[in-house]
Design a protein around this motif. Structure first.
Motif, PDB file in Angstrom:
ATOM      1  N   GLY A 182      49.936  46.663  32.170  1.00 46.13           N
ATOM      2  CA  GLY A 182      50.899  45.675  32.623  1.00 46.13           C
ATOM      3  C   GLY A 182      50.602  45.187  34.037  1.00 46.13           C
ATOM      4  N   VAL A 183      50.248  46.125  34.917  1.00 43.00           N
ATOM      5  CA  VAL A 183      49.875  45.756  36.285  1.00 43.00           C
ATOM      6  C   VAL A 183      48.625  44.883  36.277  1.00 43.00           C
ATOM      7  N   TYR A 184      47.665  45.240  35.418  1.00 39.09           N
ATOM      8  CA  TYR A 184      46.444  44.445  35.313  1.00 39.09           C
ATOM      9  C   TYR A 184      46.763  43.003  34.899  1.00 39.09           C
ATOM     10  N   LEU A 185      47.629  42.843  33.914  1.00 40.94           N
ATOM     11  CA  LEU A 185      47.984  41.496  33.457  1.00 40.94           C
ATOM     12  C   LEU A 185      48.664  40.704  34.574  1.00 40.94           C
ATOM     13  N   GLY A 186      49.569  41.372  35.308  1.00 44.89           N
ATOM     14  CA  GLY A 186      50.238  40.692  36.408  1.00 44.89           C
ATOM     15  C   GLY A 186      49.268  40.264  37.492  1.00 44.89           C
ATOM     16  N   MET A 187      48.338  41.157  37.847  1.00 45.12           N
ATOM     17  CA  MET A 187      47.362  40.834  38.886  1.00 45.12           C
ATOM     18  C   MET A 187      46.399  39.757  38.420  1.00 45.12           C
ATOM     19  N   ALA A 188      45.973  39.814  37.160  1.00 43.99           N
ATOM     20  CA  ALA A 188      45.065  38.800  36.633  1.00 43.99           C
ATOM     21  C   ALA A 188      45.735  37.432  36.595  1.00 43.99           C
ATOM     22  N   THR A 189      47.015  37.406  36.223  1.00 43.61           N
ATOM     23  CA  THR A 189      47.748  36.146  36.209  1.00 43.61           C
ATOM     24  C   THR A 189      47.902  35.586  37.619  1.00 43.61           C
ATOM     25  N   PHE A 190      48.219  36.467  38.564  1.00 44.65           N
ATOM     26  CA  PHE A 190      48.346  36.038  39.960  1.00 44.65           C
ATOM     27  C   PHE A 190      47.016  35.513  40.485  1.00 44.65           C
ATOM     28  N   TYR A 191      45.923  36.160  40.086  1.00 49.33           N
ATOM     29  CA  TYR A 191      44.594  35.702  40.515  1.00 49.33           C
ATOM     30  C   TYR A 191      44.318  34.296  39.987  1.00 49.33           C
ATOM     31  N   SER A 192      44.597  34.073  38.695  1.00 50.40           N
ATOM     32  CA  SER A 192      44.318  32.769  38.095  1.00 50.40           C
ATOM     33  C   SER A 192      45.185  31.668  38.694  1.00 50.40           C
ATOM     34  N   ALA A 193      46.429  31.993  38.995  1.00 49.77           N
ATOM     35  CA  ALA A 193      47.367  30.971  39.452  1.00 49.77           C
ATOM     36  C   ALA A 193      47.297  30.716  40.949  1.00 49.77           C
ATOM     37  N   VAL A 194      46.997  31.760  41.731  1.00 53.77           N
ATOM     38  CA  VAL A 194      47.114  31.612  43.188  1.00 53.77           C
ATOM     39  C   VAL A 194      45.885  32.125  43.931  1.00 53.77           C
ATOM     40  N   ALA A 195      45.550  33.402  43.732  1.00 56.62           N
ATOM     41  CA  ALA A 195      44.641  34.100  44.634  1.00 56.62           C
ATOM     42  C   ALA A 195      43.215  33.567  44.613  1.00 56.62           C
ATOM     43  N   LYS A 196      42.767  32.994  43.499  1.00 59.41           N
ATOM     44  CA  LYS A 196      41.367  32.581  43.426  1.00 59.41           C
ATOM     45  C   LYS A 196      41.045  31.442  44.378  1.00 59.41           C
ATOM     46  N   ALA A 201      41.511  36.730  49.711  1.00 57.54           N
ATOM     47  CA  ALA A 201      42.510  37.289  48.788  1.00 57.54           C
ATOM     48  C   ALA A 201      41.898  37.508  47.417  1.00 57.54           C
ATOM     49  N   ASP A 202      41.021  36.597  46.992  1.00 56.81           N
ATOM     50  CA  ASP A 202      40.391  36.745  45.677  1.00 56.81           C
ATOM     51  C   ASP A 202      39.493  37.974  45.646  1.00 56.81           C
ATOM     52  N   VAL A 203      38.750  38.215  46.727  1.00 59.61           N
ATOM     53  CA  VAL A 203      37.848  39.370  46.776  1.00 59.61           C
ATOM     54  C   VAL A 203      38.642  40.678  46.745  1.00 59.61           C
ATOM     55  N   LEU A 204      39.707  40.745  47.545  1.00 59.60           N
ATOM     56  CA  LEU A 204      40.527  41.962  47.595  1.00 59.60           C
ATOM     57  C   LEU A 204      41.191  42.240  46.253  1.00 59.60           C
ATOM     58  N   LEU A 205      41.685  41.190  45.611  1.00 56.82           N
ATOM     59  CA  LEU A 205      42.365  41.384  44.335  1.00 56.82           C
ATOM     60  C   LEU A 205      41.386  41.840  43.256  1.00 56.82           C
ATOM     61  N   LEU A 206      40.186  41.263  43.238  1.00 56.11           N
ATOM     62  CA  LEU A 206      39.179  41.691  42.256  1.00 56.11           C
ATOM     63  C   LEU A 206      38.768  43.141  42.496  1.00 56.11           C
ATOM     64  N   ALA A 207      38.669  43.543  43.768  1.00 60.64           N
ATOM     65  CA  ALA A 207      38.345  44.935  44.069  1.00 60.64           C
ATOM     66  C   ALA A 207      39.436  45.877  43.560  1.00 60.64           C
ATOM     67  N   LEU A 208      40.695  45.466  43.717  1.00 56.00           N
ATOM     68  CA  LEU A 208      41.803  46.275  43.218  1.00 56.00           C
ATOM     69  C   LEU A 208      41.778  46.380  41.698  1.00 56.00           C
ATOM     70  N   LEU A 209      41.350  45.319  41.036  1.00 56.56           N
ATOM     71  CA  LEU A 209      41.260  45.358  39.574  1.00 56.56           C
ATOM     72  C   LEU A 209      40.182  46.337  39.115  1.00 56.56           C
ATOM     73  N   TYR A 210      39.068  46.405  39.842  1.00 53.61           N
ATOM     74  CA  TYR A 210      38.044  47.402  39.518  1.00 53.61           C
ATOM     75  C   TYR A 210      38.592  48.815  39.722  1.00 53.61           C
ATOM     76  N   LEU A 211      39.299  49.016  40.838  1.00 47.75           N
ATOM     77  CA  LEU A 211      39.872  50.331  41.122  1.00 47.75           C
ATOM     78  C   LEU A 211      40.906  50.716  40.068  1.00 47.75           C
ATOM     79  N   LEU A 212      41.684  49.750  39.623  1.00 46.47           N
ATOM     80  CA  LEU A 212      42.706  50.021  38.612  1.00 46.47           C
ATOM     81  C   LEU A 212      42.077  50.521  37.319  1.00 46.47           C
TER      82      LEU A 212
END
Length: 228
Positions: A182-196, A201-212
């Motif tokens: 669920g957290v992954y889906l939320g972060m991926a959606t946020f990345y597509s809509a805003v962070a990219k 912010a895009d680099v940090l969020l992608l790093a967090l997704l790898y860690l997750l």
């Protein structure tokens, strides 16, 4: 025809075949006659012909051959080559040398499938949202949704069965894994809509997704992931 009269078409945004246009240019340079054959309304056909530098238009009389949109676009829209990132879920038990325990392989495989299904769902949603911008990109304009190969009406429902597959996999895993998905889906959606579109912010969020992925892998197999 009434819709065509009210429409404001930008012919530069249409998904053209680059190889076909190059062949057209070569033929025109050699003195060949170029004709746009189409069953589109005349005002729209004129806009496209003007953009392509074609002076003649002929009605197709219903004889235009359309490429059938088969199921092949679905596989490419899922981007299975991106699933390689999800093999990180196997690391916790592999690095703990628990390779002989079949249950850990099964749990990690289920989590891998859940992450892959969710990732593909997010890619489809991202391609739907970015289809207009992708049509202006030299490489991304060939994606199934941007190019028009994938009917939008079909692409819109595609994430639903993917999310259902992910939910089914999580049903056989610890509850924490479902929360991680669920957290992954939320972060991926946020990345597509805003962070990219945000610097760093895009680099940090992608790093967090790898860690997750690594942390979720430890939850699935019961292996502790150290702070290192």
């Amino acid at each position: 025809d009434r819709l065509a009269d009210a429409a404001r078409l930008d012919p530069a945004l249409l998904p053209y075949d680059a190889a076909a246009l190059e062949g057209l240019r070569r033929s025109q340079a050699e003195g060949a006659r170029a004709v746009l054959v189409t069953d589109a309304p005349l005002p729209l056909a004129r806009e496209v012909a003007r953009h392509l530098g074609i002076d003649e238009i002929e009605p197709a009389r219903g004889a235009v051959a359309r490429r059938s949109a088969g199921a092949g676009w679905i596989w490419r829209a899922l981007r299975p080559y991106q699933w390689l990132k999800n093999t990180l879920v196997f690391l916790p038990f592999l690095l703990s040398h628990d390779v002989s325990v079949a249950g850990r392989w099964i749990s990690a495989a289920l989590l891998f499938l859940a992450f892959s299904a969710c990732a593909s769902a997010s890619y489809v949603v991202n391609d739907i949202l970015d289809r207009r911008q992708d049509r202006l990109h030299p490489r991304r304009r060939h994606r199934p949704i941007a190019s028009g190969e994938a009917p939008l009406a079909q692409a819109l429902w595609l994430p639903l069965p993917l999310l259902a597959i992910a939910a089914l996999c999580c049903a056989f895993l610890p509850p924490a894994c479902g929360a991680a998905i669920g957290v992954y889906l939320g972060m991926a959606t946020f990345y597509s809509a805003v962070a990219k579109d945000l610097v760093m912010a895009d680099v940090l969020l992608l790093a967090l997704l790898y860690l997750l992925r690594v942390l979720a892998g430890g939850m699935a197999t019961g292996n502790v992931v150290s702070h290192w």
